[in-house]
Design a protein around this motif. Structure first.
Motif, PDB file in Angstrom:
ATOM      1  N   LYS A   1      33.539  81.410  23.111  1.00 17.27           N
ATOM      2  CA  LYS A   1      33.211  82.743  22.625  1.00 17.27           C
ATOM      3  C   LYS A   1      34.368  83.697  22.917  1.00 17.27           C
ATOM      4  O   LYS A   1      35.092  83.526  23.898  1.00 17.27           O
ATOM      5  CB  LYS A   1      31.929  83.255  23.282  1.00 17.27           C
ATOM      6  CG  LYS A   1      32.005  83.421  24.788  1.00 17.27           C
ATOM      7  CD  LYS A   1      30.684  83.951  25.331  1.00 17.27           C
ATOM      8  CE  LYS A   1      30.750  84.114  26.853  1.00 17.27           C
ATOM      9  NZ  LYS A   1      29.473  84.629  27.398  1.00 17.27           N
ATOM     10  N   PRO A   2      34.550  84.693  22.059  1.00 17.83           N
ATOM     11  CA  PRO A   2      35.636  85.653  22.281  1.00 17.83           C
ATOM     12  C   PRO A   2      35.458  86.394  23.599  1.00 17.83           C
ATOM     13  O   PRO A   2      34.340  86.709  23.996  1.00 17.83           O
ATOM     14  CB  PRO A   2      35.516  86.610  21.091  1.00 17.83           C
ATOM     15  CG  PRO A   2      34.740  85.848  20.063  1.00 17.83           C
ATOM     16  CD  PRO A   2      33.811  84.959  20.823  1.00 17.83           C
ATOM     17  N   THR A   3      36.545  86.644  24.274  1.00 16.81           N
ATOM     18  CA  THR A   3      36.531  87.398  25.521  1.00 16.81           C
ATOM     19  C   THR A   3      37.258  88.729  25.324  1.00 16.81           C
ATOM     20  O   THR A   3      37.892  88.963  24.289  1.00 16.81           O
ATOM     21  CB  THR A   3      37.219  86.607  26.643  1.00 16.81           C
ATOM     22  OG1 THR A   3      38.610  86.419  26.283  1.00 16.81           O
ATOM     23  CG2 THR A   3      36.569  85.234  26.823  1.00 16.81           C
ATOM     24  N   PHE A   4      37.171  89.583  26.322  1.00 19.40           N
ATOM     25  CA  PHE A   4      37.890  90.855  26.265  1.00 19.40           C
ATOM     26  C   PHE A   4      39.387  90.608  26.123  1.00 19.40           C
ATOM     27  O   PHE A   4      40.079  91.319  25.383  1.00 19.40           O
ATOM     28  CB  PHE A   4      37.600  91.669  27.528  1.00 19.40           C
ATOM     29  CG  PHE A   4      38.352  92.976  27.589  1.00 19.40           C
ATOM     30  CD1 PHE A   4      37.976  94.045  26.794  1.00 19.40           C
ATOM     31  CD2 PHE A   4      39.451  93.124  28.435  1.00 19.40           C
ATOM     32  CE1 PHE A   4      38.677  95.249  26.837  1.00 19.40           C
ATOM     33  CE2 PHE A   4      40.149  94.314  28.490  1.00 19.40           C
ATOM     34  CZ  PHE A   4      39.758  95.384  27.681  1.00 19.40           C
ATOM     35  N   ARG A   5      39.875  89.586  26.800  1.00 21.04           N
ATOM     36  CA  ARG A   5      41.299  89.273  26.711  1.00 21.04           C
ATOM     37  C   ARG A   5      41.684  88.871  25.288  1.00 21.04           C
ATOM     38  O   ARG A   5      42.781  89.192  24.814  1.00 21.04           O
ATOM     39  CB  ARG A   5      41.639  88.144  27.692  1.00 21.04           C
ATOM     40  CG  ARG A   5      43.111  87.794  27.735  1.00 21.04           C
ATOM     41  CD  ARG A   5      43.397  86.724  28.767  1.00 21.04           C
ATOM     42  NE  ARG A   5      44.819  86.406  28.816  1.00 21.04           N
ATOM     43  CZ  ARG A   5      45.351  85.478  29.600  1.00 21.04           C
ATOM     44  NH1 ARG A   5      44.573  84.784  30.426  1.00 21.04           N
ATOM     45  NH2 ARG A   5      46.647  85.254  29.580  1.00 21.04           N
ATOM     46  N   THR A   6      40.773  88.172  24.596  1.00 14.82           N
ATOM     47  CA  THR A   6      41.036  87.777  23.211  1.00 14.82           C
ATOM     48  C   THR A   6      41.179  89.012  22.329  1.00 14.82           C
ATOM     49  O   THR A   6      42.057  89.070  21.457  1.00 14.82           O
ATOM     50  CB  THR A   6      39.899  86.896  22.684  1.00 14.82           C
ATOM     51  OG1 THR A   6      39.649  85.829  23.597  1.00 14.82           O
ATOM     52  CG2 THR A   6      40.271  86.305  21.336  1.00 14.82           C
ATOM     53  N   ILE A   7      40.307  90.001  22.543  1.00 16.16           N
ATOM     54  CA  ILE A   7      40.376  91.232  21.764  1.00 16.16           C
ATOM     55  C   ILE A   7      41.686  91.964  22.029  1.00 16.16           C
ATOM     56  O   ILE A   7      42.330  92.485  21.107  1.00 16.16           O
ATOM     57  CB  ILE A   7      39.181  92.153  22.095  1.00 16.16           C
ATOM     58  CG1 ILE A   7      37.851  91.427  21.864  1.00 16.16           C
ATOM     59  CG2 ILE A   7      39.254  93.429  21.282  1.00 16.16           C
ATOM     60  CD1 ILE A   7      37.619  90.989  20.451  1.00 16.16           C
ATOM     61  N   VAL A   8      42.096  91.998  23.302  1.00 17.40           N
ATOM     62  CA  VAL A   8      43.357  92.651  23.660  1.00 17.40           C
ATOM     63  C   VAL A   8      44.530  91.957  22.976  1.00 17.40           C
ATOM     64  O   VAL A   8      45.452  92.609  22.467  1.00 17.40           O
ATOM     65  CB  VAL A   8      43.539  92.650  25.199  1.00 17.40           C
ATOM     66  CG1 VAL A   8      44.949  93.093  25.575  1.00 17.40           C
ATOM     67  CG2 VAL A   8      42.516  93.566  25.850  1.00 17.40           C
ATOM     68  N   LYS A   9      44.493  90.624  22.934  1.00 19.68           N
ATOM     69  CA  LYS A   9      45.557  89.882  22.253  1.00 19.68           C
ATOM     70  C   LYS A   9      45.555  90.176  20.757  1.00 19.68           C
ATOM     71  O   LYS A   9      46.616  90.267  20.137  1.00 19.68           O
ATOM     72  CB  LYS A   9      45.389  88.376  22.496  1.00 19.68           C
ATOM     73  CG  LYS A   9      45.725  87.943  23.916  1.00 19.68           C
ATOM     74  CD  LYS A   9      45.538  86.447  24.095  1.00 19.68           C
ATOM     75  CE  LYS A   9      46.550  85.636  23.308  1.00 19.68           C
ATOM     76  NZ  LYS A   9      46.425  84.186  23.566  1.00 19.68           N
TER      77      LYS A   9
ATOM     78  N   SER B   1      37.507  94.865  12.219  1.00 24.03           N
ATOM     79  CA  SER B   1      38.318  95.574  13.222  1.00 24.03           C
ATOM     80  C   SER B   1      39.405  96.403  12.554  1.00 24.03           C
ATOM     81  O   SER B   1      39.698  97.533  12.978  1.00 24.03           O
ATOM     82  CB  SER B   1      38.943  94.570  14.190  1.00 24.03           C
ATOM     83  OG  SER B   1      37.951  93.817  14.866  1.00 24.03           O
TER      84      SER B   1
END
Length: 477
Positions: free
Chosen positions: A185-193, A275
Motif C-alpha cells: 500500500k502507498p505510504t507517506f514516503r511514496t507520496i513525497v517521492k 493529484s
C-alpha cells in the motif's frame, strides 16, 4: 487424488491490470500514444464514444509495449510459474487488448490460453465471467483478481484469489472466503517521492530578487515570496507527475528511476491524475493572490515544462538550454511576485550557472548508461562519444558564470548596493568551488544523477553556500 492433483485439475485464471502487473496498460498506452503525437488527444473522445473496447483497440493499433519492463507482482508471478511447472493450466483473462496480452503471455511463457479484449468485445466483468464459464463451467476454475470489476467473476469461480492491500483484506474475505495476496500500500514516503519534494528547493530562487534588493525584513515581500513558492512548488509537482507518466518505459530501464512511484507501480496513474488536478488548482489559487505578471510567468513555466516532457528533452542541446531557462524563470517569477526589477547581471549569471548543472545531468547519464557507440541514450539526443564535448561545455559554462559574477562585483551597481563591496568578492571563488567540485565528482562517477539533489545532501556544498550567504548579507550592511 491428493489436494495438489485436485487443484491442478482446475485451471487458474488470472487478471492482468492491477493483479499480475502493478499498473494499468490502458492508461500507460494512452500516455505512450500522446508522447508519440500529442495531437492524438483530440481523437481520444471520439474513440471513447465508441466504448472502452474501441478506445483500447485504437491505442493498441498505434503503439507497442515492452513486456519485459512491466512491474510484475513477483509473489503472484512466482506462484504462477510454480503451478505451471506442476502441470496446472494457467489462463490470462484480461480486459487488455489482445495485442498486449499475447505479447505478455509470449514473454512469460506460462499461459496456456489468453482471453482478452478483441474487436468490439471488452473482456471485463460479465463478459469475462461468461467466457470463463463457457470454457470451464460454473465453479470450474479459480480466479485471481484485484478490483470490484472482478466481483462477477469471483461469483462463478471455485476459489477467489484477491491481490489487494492489507487494509482491504477484511472486505474481500467475504468473497468465497477469498485467499488474500497482499499488495503493497502507498505510504507517506511514496507520496513525497511522487511530489519530488526535494526539488522544491529550486523554487527558493524565487526569493533571489528580494534578497539582492536587501529587502530581507519586508513582510509584504516575504509573504509574496512564500505564495509564489507554494504556487511554483505545486505546479512543478504536477508537471513532475505528468513527466513520470510519459517516461514510464524509460524510467523502468534506469537503475534508480525504476523505483519512482509510477514506474514501480507503487501508485496508480488515476491517483496521479487526481493529484495533478489538486496541485494545479492549488498552484493557480496561490498565484491569483499575486500580481497578474506572476501568473503570466507561471503560465509560461507550465507551457515550457510540458513541452520539455513531451519533446524538448529528446532534442540535442535544446534540453539543457530549456532546463537552464526554467531555473531562470524562477528568478523572473520572484521579480514578478515582489515587483523588484531583475538586472542583466543576475539573468546572465543564472543562465550560465544553471546550464552547467544541466550539462552535469546529461554527462552523468552518458557515464552511467551502457550503450554502443553511435547509438543515442533512450529518450535523449546524446551519444556516448558526446561525453567530452558535454563536459567541456559544462565547465565553460561554470567559468562563464563565475566571470559574470566577478564583473558584476566591479560594477557601479554593487558599489551602490553594498557599503562594503569587497566582502562580496568571495562569492566568485565560492561559485567556482561548487561547480568545479560537482564536475570533478561527476568524472569520478560519484555524482547523483541530479546535481541539485547532490548539493542538498552534501554537507560541504551546504557549508560553502552558507558562507556565501553570510558574506552577501554582511557586505550589504
Amino acid at each position: 487424488m491428493d489436494v495438489r492433483s485436485d487443484r491442478n485439475a482446475i485451471p487458474l485464471a488470472v487478471d492482468l491490470d492491477g493483479t499480475l502487473i502493478a499498473t494499468d496498460l490502458l492508461w500507460e498506452g494512452l500516455f505512450i500514444l500522446l508522447k508519440k503525437n500529442p495531437l492524438y488527444v483530440f481523437l481520444v473522445p471520439f474513440w471513447l464514444a465508441g466504448g472502452p473496447a474501441r478506445l483500447k483497440q485504437a491505442i493498441a493499433q498505434r503503439i507497442d509495449i515492452d513486456p519485459a519492463s512491466l512491474p510484475y507482482r513477483e509473489a503472484l508471478l512466482q506462484r504462477l510459474r510454480t503451478e505451471h511447472g506442476e502441470g496446472r493450466k494457467i489462463v490470462l483473462a484480461t480486459g487488455t487488448p489482445r495485442k498486449f496480452a499475447e505479447a505478455i503471455a509470449a514473454h512469460l511463457g506460462i499461459f496456456d490460453r489468453v482471453l482478452a479484449t478483441d474487436g468490439p468485445h471488452n473482456m471485463t466483468s460479465g463478459r469475462k465471467r461468461a467466457s470463463l464459464v463457457a470454457a470451464y463451467g460454473d465453479g470450474g476454475f479459480d480466479y485471481a483478481g484485484n478490483s470490484r470489476h472482478d466481483l462477477k467473476v469471483f461469483d462463478a469461480a471455485r476459489t477467489a484469489i484477491v491481490v489487494a492491500p492489507d487494509r482491504h483484506a477484511a472486505r474481500w474475505q467475504a468473497v468465497h472466503s477469498a485467499e488474500i495476496m497482499p499488495a503493497p500500500k502507498p505510504t507517506f514516503r511514496t507520496i513525497v517521492k511522487m511530489l519530488r519534494v526535494h526539488q522544491w528547493l529550486k523554487n527558493s530562487l524565487i526569493a533571489v530578487p528580494m534578497v539582492l534588493s536587501h529587502e530581507y525584513f519586508n513582510a509584504d515581500m516575504i509573504w509574496e515570496c512564500l505564495l509564489a513558492f507554494v504556487s511554483f512548488s505545486a505546479v512543478a509537482s504536477a508537471i513532475y507527475i505528468l513527466n513520470d507518466f510519459f517516461d514510464l518505459a524509460l524510467d523502468r530501464k534506469h537503475p534508480t528511476k525504476r523505483n519512482r512511484p509510477f514506474a514501480s507501480g507503487a501508485l496508480s496513474i488515476p491517483f496521479g491524475l487526481g493529484s495533478m488536478m489538486v496541485l494545479l488548482a492549488t498552484g493557480v489559487a496561490a498565484g491569483l493572490l499575486l500580481p497578474i505578471e506572476f501568473l503570466g510567468v507561471l503560465g509560461g513555466y507550465m507551457v515550457i515544462t510540458t513541452g520539455y516532457s513531451l519533446s524538448f528533452k529528446r532534442m540535442l542541446l535544446i534540453d539543457v538550454l530549456t532546463l537552464a531557462g526554467l531555473y531562470t524563470i524562477r528568478v523572473l517569477a520572484g521579480a514578478a511576485a515582489t515587483g523588484v526589477d531583475v538586472s542583466f547581471w543576475l539573468l546572465a549569471f543564472s543562465v550560465f550557472f544553471f546550464l552547467s548543472l544541466a550539462l552535469v545531468k546529461r554527462f552523468v547519464e552518458l557515464r552511467t548508461t551502457a550503450i554502443p557507440a553511435g547509438e543515442r541514450i533512450a529518450g535523449r539526443g546524446y551519444r556516448t562519444e558526446d561525453q567530452e564535448i558535454v563536459a567541456q561545455a559544462g565547465m565553460a559554462s561554470a567559468f562563464s558564470s563565475a566571470l559574470v559574477l566577478a564583473l558584476y562585483m566591479d560594477s557601479a551597481a554593487v558599489r551602490e548596493l553594498y557599503p562594503h563591496p569587497w566582502l562580496v568578492w568571495p562569492l566568485a571563488p565560492i561559485v567556482l568551488y561548487l561547480t568545479m567540485r560537482v564536475w570533478i565528482l561527476a568524472r569520478r562517477d560519484q555524482m547523483h544523477d541530479d546535481p541539485v539533489v547532490f548539493i542538498i545532501r552534501d554537507w560541504r556544498s551546504q557549508s560553502v553556500v552558507l558562507i556565501g550567504a553570510v558574506f552577501l548579507v554582511v557586505g550589504g550592511w
